[in-house]
Scaffold this active site. Structure first.
Site, short mmCIF file in Angstrom:
data_model
loop_
_atom_site.label_atom_id
_atom_site.label_comp_id
_atom_site.label_asym_id
_atom_site.label_seq_id
_atom_site.Cartn_x
_atom_site.Cartn_y
_atom_site.Cartn_z
N ARG A 89 0.84 -1.21 0.00
CA ARG A 89 0.00 0.00 0.00
C ARG A 89 0.87 1.25 0.00
O ARG A 89 0.50 2.28 0.55
CB ARG A 89 -0.89 0.00 1.22
CG ARG A 89 -0.08 -0.23 2.47
CD ARG A 89 -0.78 0.20 3.68
NE ARG A 89 -0.07 -0.32 4.84
CZ ARG A 89 -0.35 0.01 6.05
NH1 ARG A 89 -1.31 0.85 6.29
NH2 ARG A 89 0.32 -0.50 7.06
N LYS A 109 2.43 6.47 1.47
CA LYS A 109 1.93 5.26 2.16
C LYS A 109 0.42 5.39 2.30
O LYS A 109 -0.07 6.39 2.82
CB LYS A 109 2.60 5.19 3.54
CG LYS A 109 2.36 3.90 4.31
CD LYS A 109 3.24 3.87 5.55
CE LYS A 109 2.95 2.67 6.43
NZ LYS A 109 3.77 2.68 7.65
N ASP A 121 -6.43 -3.54 0.80
CA ASP A 121 -7.05 -2.53 -0.07
C ASP A 121 -6.05 -1.46 -0.51
O ASP A 121 -6.40 -0.54 -1.25
CB ASP A 121 -8.25 -1.88 0.62
CG ASP A 121 -7.86 -1.18 1.92
OD1 ASP A 121 -6.65 -1.17 2.27
OD2 ASP A 121 -8.75 -0.63 2.58
N GLY A 122 -4.81 -1.56 0.00
CA GLY A 122 -3.80 -0.58 -0.40
C GLY A 122 -3.95 0.77 0.28
O GLY A 122 -3.23 1.71 -0.05
N ARG A 172 6.29 9.81 3.43
CA ARG A 172 7.37 9.43 4.33
C ARG A 172 8.71 9.63 3.65
O ARG A 172 8.86 9.38 2.46
CB ARG A 172 7.16 7.96 4.70
CG ARG A 172 8.28 7.34 5.48
CD ARG A 172 7.81 6.11 6.19
NE ARG A 172 7.82 4.93 5.33
CZ ARG A 172 7.47 3.72 5.76
NH1 ARG A 172 7.06 3.54 7.00
NH2 ARG A 172 7.50 2.69 4.96
N ASP A 244 11.02 -7.39 8.11
CA ASP A 244 10.64 -6.45 7.04
C ASP A 244 10.47 -5.04 7.59
O ASP A 244 10.31 -4.09 6.82
CB ASP A 244 9.36 -6.90 6.32
CG ASP A 244 8.22 -7.15 7.28
OD1 ASP A 244 8.39 -7.96 8.21
OD2 ASP A 244 7.15 -6.53 7.13
N ASN A 245 10.49 -4.88 8.90
CA ASN A 245 10.40 -3.55 9.50
C ASN A 245 11.72 -3.15 10.15
O ASN A 245 11.75 -2.38 11.12
CB ASN A 245 9.27 -3.51 10.54
CG ASN A 245 7.90 -3.69 9.90
OD1 ASN A 245 7.72 -3.39 8.72
ND2 ASN A 245 6.94 -4.18 10.66
N ASP A 254 8.35 2.10 10.11
CA ASP A 254 7.05 1.44 10.21
C ASP A 254 6.46 1.50 11.63
O ASP A 254 6.46 0.53 12.38
CB ASP A 254 7.12 -0.02 9.69
CG ASP A 254 6.99 -0.05 8.17
OD1 ASP A 254 6.85 1.03 7.57
OD2 ASP A 254 7.05 -1.15 7.59
P1 AMP Z 1 3.20 -3.58 8.13
O1 AMP Z 1 2.68 -4.44 9.23
O2 AMP Z 1 2.51 -2.25 8.00
O3 AMP Z 1 4.68 -3.44 8.17
O4 AMP Z 1 2.82 -4.34 6.77
C1 AMP Z 1 3.14 -5.69 6.52
C2 AMP Z 1 2.81 -6.02 5.08
O5 AMP Z 1 1.40 -5.91 4.83
C3 AMP Z 1 3.47 -5.12 4.06
O6 AMP Z 1 3.80 -5.89 2.94
C4 AMP Z 1 2.39 -4.13 3.74
O7 AMP Z 1 2.57 -3.54 2.49
C5 AMP Z 1 1.14 -5.01 3.77
N1 AMP Z 1 -0.07 -4.22 4.06
C6 AMP Z 1 -0.43 -3.68 5.24
N2 AMP Z 1 -1.61 -3.04 5.14
C7 AMP Z 1 -2.03 -3.16 3.85
C8 AMP Z 1 -3.17 -2.71 3.12
N3 AMP Z 1 -4.15 -2.00 3.68
N4 AMP Z 1 -3.23 -3.03 1.81
C9 AMP Z 1 -2.27 -3.76 1.22
N5 AMP Z 1 -1.17 -4.21 1.86
C10 AMP Z 1 -1.04 -3.92 3.16
MG MG Z 2 6.20 -2.84 7.33
#
Ligand code: AMP
Ligand code: MG
Length: 472
Positions: A89, A109, A121-122, A172, A244-245, A254
């Site tokens: 997203r 973001k 939903d991105g 960001r 990944d964070n 993140d």
């Molecule tokens: P995060 O926990 O925010 O670090 O995200 C973990 C993964 O989930 C990453 O690959 C994000 O891009 C994906 N992600 C989180 N929220 C969404 C969303 N609303 N739509 C699509 N991908 C998401």
């Molecule tokens: Mg992340």
């Protein structure tokens, strides 16, 4: 004027396998909540009176020179390897070389789905966008390496979570978005040519002095362990330190279910999804080493003698544990006004923390009270505190400037969880005053400005936030 961002997009020049080209998805009615003008100036951005500013930072219009892409990465999420994550997203608009000569990423973001969105939903709703804006800027003001916030916009659209909520986009800025998980994705695919390209790119961008994988691993370990010690000295809990964070640059990234300690307890966790406390306050010191071991594993294929590399990398991780311990002691000693800690000082620090834990003392306010000479009021066991206080005073008799050191090591104000929640609730109703007021108060965290006294008090039982939720 027309907004001008002096883009120079090196990541987009890497081979296609590193990302997917992806334009942000236009939104219905973009409106600007905040724009960080000093940061924009630092980035060399001009023409910020452009009437299209909201549209540009909501992803509805594309600034000239952008080459928008969604970056690929993998990652261990709560210990389980996910071979493909990526920006689901977010889109990287591009990079600028800032006025200090440092290359910085500019990323939107919440800007719509990408090929890595899986079922998401991105989008992002207003709450996590404002939380990341306020907390990342506060961390910067506190002196912590972190990504920054350049802009926040409302989209004028609703996103559906457990209920319909206002949508928002965060802009960001990061010294890069290369993550441990970026190395992991190519290592897991055994695509060692691409892994080598990523290594060369990262080395050139962040570690020009590090010529081998071992050199770079040692440097990343150094930055990341110092970062986590810094977090801990401020009572910060990241909440979701998945690989990944976890950046190669050593910046905090993140801000999802992150929180600051109110009452001190080493096992404290807020995140509702961290059921077993993997990312609890004190656990962060172990987990960063675990994350660094995953980076080491991903770097092994780049070495000629892999058995030798495993031995060398293991030593580097062990050394990182020592760095973390030393850095933790240095940071907490500074909070007590001790400029050059001796190993015994760990005991003095630990004894104060134990008194705080036993009486559920507020972390930030107790340390700040050491500066003001009112710490006794913060500790439940007054006799034990008096005994500790005598030892402490004795220890700092020869310190040249303990007061000044404490004043710059113990913030008066941090982004308190209940104030963040209050701010989000107000902004959901369309009132951004608290957002702006928090930003103003947190810009000078080592000062006790009288007009922000209410933002410094610990939460009452009713106000206390007990759980935080994922950024999505
Ligand atoms: P995060 O926990 O925010 O670090 O995200 C973990 C993964 O989930 C990453 O690959 C994000 O891009 C994906 N992600 C989180 N929220 C969404 C969303 N609303 N739509 C699509 N991908 C998401
Ligand atoms: Mg992340």
């Amino acid at each position: 004027m027309t907004l001008h961002i002096p883009f120079d997009n090196s990541y987009a020049r890497l081979p296609q396998g590193f990302f997917a080209p992806q334009r942000p998805t236009p939104v219905k009615a973009p409106s600007l909540i905040a724009f960080n003008a000093p940061l924009a100036a630092e980035l060399g951005i001009t023409g910020t009176d452009d009437p299209r500013l909201a549209a540009l930072f909501a992803g509805t219009a594309l600034p000239e020179g952008a080459t928008p892409i969604a970056q690929l990465y993998a990652g261990h999420q709560f210990g389980n390897f996910n071979p493909q994550l990526g920006d689901g997203r977010a889109v990287l608009l591009g990079e600028v070389v800032d006025t200090n000569g440092i290359r910085r990423d500019i990323q939107l973001k919440g800007s719509g789905p990408t090929p890595f969105a899986r079922r998401g939903d991105g989008r992002a709703w207003l709450g996590p966008v404002l939380r990341e804006y306020v907390v990342s800027e506060a961390m910067h003001a506190l002196g912590v390496p972190t990504t920054r916030a350049l802009a926040a916009t409302r989209t004028g659209e609703e996103v559906i979570r457990d209920r319909p909520l206002p949508g928002a986009v965060l802009t960001r800025v990061a010294s890069s978005h290369i993550r441990v998980g970026t190395f992991q994705v190519f290592a897991a695919r055994r695509d060692y040519d691409t892994l080598q390209t990523l290594f060369d790119y990262t080395q050139g961008r962040h570690y020009p002095e590090a010529h081998t994988p071992a050199d770079m691993l040692a440097e990343v370990c150094d930055r990341q362990t110092r970062l986590v010690a810094h977090w801990m000295s401020l009572g910060f809990i990241h909440g979701v330190m998945n690989t990944d964070n976890c950046t190669l640059s050593g910046e905090t990234i993140d801000y999802g279910p992150c929180a600051f300690l109110d009452a001190y307890h080493p096992d404290k966790r807020f995140s509702s999804i961290d059921r077993f406390g993997r990312y609890a306050y004190a656990a962060q010191a172990d987990i960063i080493l675990w994350n660094m071991a995953q980076l080491a594993t991903a770097l092994v294929p780049l070495t000629d003698d892999q058995d030798k590399a495993v031995t060398a990398f293991t030593e580097i991780i062990h050394a990182a544990a020592d760095t973390l311990r030393a850095e933790w002691t240095r940071r907490f000693a500074a909070k007590l006004g001790i400029s050059e800690p001796a190993p015994e000082d760990a005991q003095l620090i630990g004894d104060l923390l134990m008194l705080m834990q036993n009486g559920a003392s507020d972390f930030t306010n107790t340390f700040r009270a050491l500066v003001d000479g009112t710490a006794r009021d913060q500790i439940a066991d007054r006799d034990a505190f008096d005994a500790w206080h005598a030892r402490w005073q004795e220890r700092i008799t020869d310190e040249p400037e303990p007061q000044a050191l404490m004043a710059r090591s113990n913030p008066a104000i941090i982004p308190r969880n209940h104030r963040i929640e209050e701010m989000i609730a107000a902004s959901v109703q369309g009132d951004d005053d608290l957002f702006h007021r928090l930003g103003a108060a947190l810009a000078n965290p080592y000062e006790s400005a009288p007009e922000f006294a209410d933002l410094r008090t610990a939460p009452t039982r009713d106000q206390e936030v007990t759980a935080t939720f994922c950024g999505t």
